[in-house]
Scaffold this active site. Structure first.
Site, mmCIF file in Angstrom:
data_model
loop_
_atom_site.group_PDB
_atom_site.id
_atom_site.type_symbol
_atom_site.label_atom_id
_atom_site.label_comp_id
_atom_site.label_asym_id
_atom_site.label_seq_id
_atom_site.Cartn_x
_atom_site.Cartn_y
_atom_site.Cartn_z
ATOM 1 N N CYS A 280 0.804 -1.226 0.000
ATOM 2 C CA CYS A 280 0.000 0.000 0.000
ATOM 3 C C CYS A 280 0.837 1.276 0.000
ATOM 4 O O CYS A 280 0.275 2.373 -0.062
ATOM 5 C CB CYS A 280 -0.935 0.003 1.209
ATOM 6 S SG CYS A 280 -1.855 -1.529 1.386
ATOM 7 N N HIS B 185 -3.012 7.896 5.949
ATOM 8 C CA HIS B 185 -3.186 6.575 5.359
ATOM 9 C C HIS B 185 -4.609 6.101 5.653
ATOM 10 O O HIS B 185 -5.294 5.610 4.767
ATOM 11 C CB HIS B 185 -2.145 5.599 5.906
ATOM 12 C CG HIS B 185 -2.103 4.303 5.167
ATOM 13 N ND1 HIS B 185 -1.883 4.235 3.809
ATOM 14 C CD2 HIS B 185 -2.286 3.018 5.580
ATOM 15 C CE1 HIS B 185 -1.911 2.968 3.420
ATOM 16 N NE2 HIS B 185 -2.159 2.211 4.474
ATOM 17 N N GLU C 254 -1.780 5.212 13.544
ATOM 18 C CA GLU C 254 -1.410 6.423 12.807
ATOM 19 C C GLU C 254 -1.689 7.670 13.630
ATOM 20 O O GLU C 254 -0.889 8.608 13.648
ATOM 21 C CB GLU C 254 -2.169 6.486 11.484
ATOM 22 C CG GLU C 254 -1.782 7.670 10.624
ATOM 23 C CD GLU C 254 -2.350 7.616 9.219
ATOM 24 O OE1 GLU C 254 -1.913 8.431 8.378
ATOM 25 O OE2 GLU C 254 -3.225 6.766 8.951
ATOM 26 N N LYS D 259 -9.766 7.899 1.635
ATOM 27 C CA LYS D 259 -10.184 6.520 1.365
ATOM 28 C C LYS D 259 -11.650 6.315 1.694
ATOM 29 O O LYS D 259 -12.289 5.393 1.177
ATOM 30 C CB LYS D 259 -9.328 5.536 2.172
ATOM 31 C CG LYS D 259 -7.896 5.374 1.686
ATOM 32 C CD LYS D 259 -7.164 4.323 2.503
ATOM 33 C CE LYS D 259 -5.739 4.090 2.000
ATOM 34 N NZ LYS D 259 -4.844 5.235 2.255
ATOM 35 N N HIS E 271 -9.635 2.151 -0.856
ATOM 36 C CA HIS E 271 -8.196 1.920 -0.723
ATOM 37 C C HIS E 271 -7.679 1.329 -2.025
ATOM 38 O O HIS E 271 -7.962 0.181 -2.348
ATOM 39 C CB HIS E 271 -7.959 0.957 0.439
ATOM 40 C CG HIS E 271 -6.527 0.847 0.855
ATOM 41 N ND1 HIS E 271 -5.478 1.172 0.039
ATOM 42 C CD2 HIS E 271 -5.968 0.414 2.026
ATOM 43 C CE1 HIS E 271 -4.330 0.954 0.679
ATOM 44 N NE2 HIS E 271 -4.602 0.500 1.880
ATOM 45 N N PHE F 176 1.403 -2.904 4.573
ATOM 46 C CA PHE F 176 1.673 -4.236 5.105
ATOM 47 C C PHE F 176 3.164 -4.535 4.932
ATOM 48 O O PHE F 176 3.793 -4.127 3.952
ATOM 49 C CB PHE F 176 0.870 -5.293 4.351
ATOM 50 C CG PHE F 176 -0.540 -5.469 4.849
ATOM 51 C CD1 PHE F 176 -0.976 -4.878 6.024
ATOM 52 C CD2 PHE F 176 -1.437 -6.250 4.139
ATOM 53 C CE1 PHE F 176 -2.267 -5.057 6.477
ATOM 54 C CE2 PHE F 176 -2.740 -6.441 4.592
ATOM 55 C CZ PHE F 176 -3.154 -5.837 5.765
#
Length: 403
Positions: A162, A294, A305, A326, A331, A390
């Protein structure tokens, strides 16, 4: 070290097929997430996504091109056309040797994989099209962009889940800043909204069945999207000499690795990427007005975050605006940072902060100004764009209002 500006932008995503359409949707807080229209959707547990609608490949590409371009490559080429046209650059001469392309994608030609596995395993066919490999490879989009516009400098693809687009754009920034290139076409794309792509993500149990609600206490997972964002990063002196319009200036970039877990994010890793970007851009925390988060809408990401931002910015965190788009476009996995950079450009250029829609309940573990549900007018001079992937792969870009 040379200054780097953005002189062109293009996109296709669930909110719109152009930058103007996307900006309008972001201003309105419009949701591009809806019921999926794909083959075998009834076999899926997750049936929503940020799908690109009203898209006809034959309106943009001929039959031979469609045979060679996976959906993610098509999206890239469409966005690149817009970005390069806006930049006004022509790479046919010597500039082509001083220009490159760096793109991000996590999975590349997922649709091609899916269709050909079906052909072999479900339909019993014993042969596939000769172009399957060049169609599905992650680097296909970068190659086709370089061929279409005569970009003869460095050309490659970054695949870091990502964070792919942010890593790609960070590399492009460093290539122009160092003097390696006069201009780099950069960004990313993803097109995983096919049966196999969604079924794979279902297995992680991080997907929402109804909506993406970043930072809201009742958030219940992420929602996949698809599309592309592509930009022209250009040497400032080169752009100024030709009188180009500048959308924003790229002023800093940093990367970090959590080195801890393949799926669980780390506050410390995210924070090191944020503070590294500030340091690279020679910024103080109080210089930053907006962060595009994010913000996936998962329980783990959003609180981690939030903690990273709060710790990195200290007392200034209370005065920061931070939102996750998002919630609107989904996403886009490897393409997500590229589309989200548009929200930063909109904030800097037009003074509009895109909202975090779907926000219903405050979460004490996400106690930041998340610009809930409604866009906000605000003068912003500096933005950050976060990407935390990830595998603990983190990449943060810093932008400033155009000179």
């Amino acid at each position: 070290m040379r200054r780097v500006v953005i002189t062109g932008a293009g996109t296709i995503n669930a909110l719109g097929h152009t930058v103007a359409d996307t900006f309008e949707a972001l201003r309105e807080g419009r949701c591009g997430i809806g019921e999926l229209n794909i083959r075998d959707v009834e076999r899926l547990s997750i049936r929503i996504g940020g799908q690109v609608l009203d898209y006809d490949p034959e309106a943009h590409f001929n039959r031979q091109q469609i045979a060679l371009y996976d959906r993610f490559t098509q999206f890239t080429l469409m966005a690149a056309r817009q970005a390069i046209a806006q930049s006004g650059l022509n790479f046919d001469g010597t500039l082509g040797y001083e220009a490159g392309v760096v793109l991000g994608t996590a999975a590349g030609g997922t649709t091609t994989w899916d269709e050909n596995y079906r052909a072999v395993y479900e339909e019993g066919k014993n042969r596939v099209h000769p172009f399957v490999v060049p169609k599905l490879m992650n680097s296909a989009a970068a190659s086709h962009v370089s061929m279409e516009w005569n970009l003869r400098g460095p050309a490659f693809t970054v695949s870091t889940a990502c964070a792919s687009s942010n890593h790609a754009m960070g590399q492009a920034f460093q290539m122009v800043r160092s003097g390696m290139c006069k201009a780099v076409v950069t960004g990313g794309s993803e097109a995983m909204l096919c049966f196999g792509g969604i079924k794979a993500w279902e297995g992680l149990r991080v997907m929402s069945r109804d909506a993406c609600r970043p930072f809201s206490a009742n958030r219940n997972g992420m929602v996949q999207g698809e599309g592309a964002g592509v930009f022209v990063f250009e040497d400032y002196d080169h752009a100024r000499a030709r009188g180009a319009e500048m959308l924003a200036e790229v002023i800093g970039f940093a990367m970090s690795s959590d080195a801890s877990d393949i799926v669980m994010p780390s506050q410390q890793g995210a924070e090191r990427a944020i503070t590294g970007a500030l340091r690279d851009a020679r910024l103080n925390p109080e210089d930053v007005g907006y962060i595009n988060a994010h913000g996936t809408g998962t329980a783990a990401n959003d609180k981690t975050e939030s903690a990273a931002v709060a710790h990195a910015f200290g007392h200034h965190a209370d005065r920061l605006m931070i939102s996750s788009t998002k919630s609107m476009h989904g996403h886009l996995i490897g393409g997500t940072g590229a589309v989200e950079l548009l929200a930063c450009i909109m904030a800097l250029k037009e003074g509009v902060i895109a909202p975090t829609i779907g926000y219903e309940e405050p979460d004490p573990e996400c106690a930041l100004d998340v610009v809930p549900n409604v866009a906000r007018e605000a003068k912003v001079d500096v933005c950050l764009s976060n990407a935390f992937a990830f595998g603990g792969l983190n990449a943060v870009i810093a932008l400033r209002r155009a000179p």
